[in-house]
Design an enzyme around this catalytic site. Structure first.
Site, PDB file in Angstrom:
ATOM      1  N   GLU A   1      66.046 -15.723 -31.188  1.00 30.39           N
ATOM      2  CA  GLU A   1      65.633 -16.652 -30.135  1.00 30.39           C
ATOM      3  C   GLU A   1      66.724 -17.696 -29.975  1.00 30.39           C
ATOM      4  O   GLU A   1      67.127 -18.346 -30.943  1.00 30.39           O
ATOM      5  CB  GLU A   1      64.306 -17.331 -30.482  1.00 30.39           C
ATOM      6  CG  GLU A   1      63.100 -16.468 -30.236  1.00 30.39           C
ATOM      7  CD  GLU A   1      61.792 -17.230 -30.369  1.00 30.39           C
ATOM      8  OE1 GLU A   1      61.825 -18.444 -30.662  1.00 30.39           O
ATOM      9  OE2 GLU A   1      60.726 -16.609 -30.197  1.00 30.39           O
TER      10      GLU A   1
ATOM     11  N   ASP B   1      59.717 -30.005 -28.868  1.00 36.09           N
ATOM     12  CA  ASP B   1      60.641 -29.899 -29.990  1.00 36.09           C
ATOM     13  C   ASP B   1      60.586 -31.125 -30.880  1.00 36.09           C
ATOM     14  O   ASP B   1      60.551 -32.262 -30.400  1.00 36.09           O
ATOM     15  CB  ASP B   1      62.075 -29.707 -29.485  1.00 36.09           C
ATOM     16  CG  ASP B   1      62.255 -28.393 -28.758  1.00 36.09           C
ATOM     17  OD1 ASP B   1      61.500 -27.455 -29.070  1.00 36.09           O
ATOM     18  OD2 ASP B   1      63.140 -28.299 -27.886  1.00 36.09           O
TER      19      ASP B   1
END
Length: 285
Positions: free
Chosen positions: A53, A64
């Protein structure tokens, strides 16, 4: 081999080898530098990654945690955006036509490029799947079709809060695999409740008939093993990036890239060795 075929083939290889789960590392494209990204991807494959990824740096990454945010900031400071990420994937494909690459990011850069232009560019670069964090499945039918027509898998997130109706909706449109976020909050946060993950995966599999990967909260071999007993893939990012970050900080200025890559390969290999010892708890006898 076409792009979507690579994802299916990767999971098939895992199954044929008798392994419980695929290993999917997450890195931010452009971190620790654009020049290091492709060598880093190859190093992760050597360490045992089944898929990779690749995060597309974005200035406002709402999902995040601080470790991944810092990685994105370092990449953006070096001029890495969506077009550069696609160039890096194309560079990787010159030497690796087998390992699937999935882009993970946010809608804004794709919208700026244009959905159809992006789908075509992703396919041309050799991208296998795209996971857009802030695209809900009920609003992206047309984009999912564009990706699928280009041979790129539309991949979606599920969370502990996902309703059965949402799981069913995602099961209808997702391709490649589904990414189950095992914790509420941002990447790298919280503690992992394996029993809760197992219960949620049982519900997800009633409606999702492609592999289910699990990420968030997996920070070492032990937690990776616990998840691998239930999931089709283990996704690991924050701890990997943190390992590279620390190795680079301890190296001289001209050795940061090499130190980060070596540390990433060594650390991920320990995870792969741990996963190779796991047997799926719900596998047939």
């Amino acid at each position: 081999m076409t792009t979507t075929d690579r994802i299916a083939a990767a999971f098939a290889r895992v199954s044929e080898a008798g392994r419980a789960a695929a290993l999917i590392p997450y890195i931010a494209a452009g971190d620790p530098s654009p020049q290091a990204t492709v060598p880093l991807m190859h190093a992760l494959v050597r360490a045992g990654a089944d898929l990779v990824e690749l995060g597309v740096p974005f200035s406002d990454p709402m999902a995040d945690g601080p470790v991944v945010q810092r990685a994105a900031e370092r990449a953006i400071a070096q001029g890495v955006g969506l077009r550069r990420v696609l160039e890096l994937v194309a560079d990787f494909r010159r030497d690796d036509s087998v390992t699937p690459v999935v882009l993970m990011g946010y809608a804004n850069p794709i919208e700026r490029m244009g959905q159809r232009a992006f789908a075509q560019a992703a396919q041309a670069a050799g991208v296998d799947g795209v996971l857009v964090v802030d695209y809900p499945p009920e609003e992206v039918d047309e984009f999912a079709v564009m990706l699928a027509e280009a041979g790129v898998a539309p991949i979606f997130l599920l969370a502990p809060t996902s309703t059965e109706a949402r799981i069913e909706a995602i099961g209808r449109v997702a391709r490649g695999y589904v990414y189950y976020v095992s914790l509420k909050g941002v990447t790298g946060a919280g503690s992992l409740d394996t029993d809760d993950v197992a219960r949620k995966l049982a519900l997800i599999r009633r409606h999702v008939h492609i592999p289910v990967g699990v990420g968030f909260g997996i920070r070492d071999a032990a937690s990776a093993q616990r998840i691998a007993a239930h999931a089709d893939a283990v996704v690991i990012g924050s701890k990997l990036i943190e390992t590279m970050e620390q190795a680079g900080a301890q190296a001289g200025a001209d050795q940061k890239n090499e130190a980060a890559i070596a540390a990433a390969q060594q650390w991920l290999h320990t995870i792969r060795l741990a996963l190779d010892d796991v047997k799926r708890e719900n596998a047939p006898a």
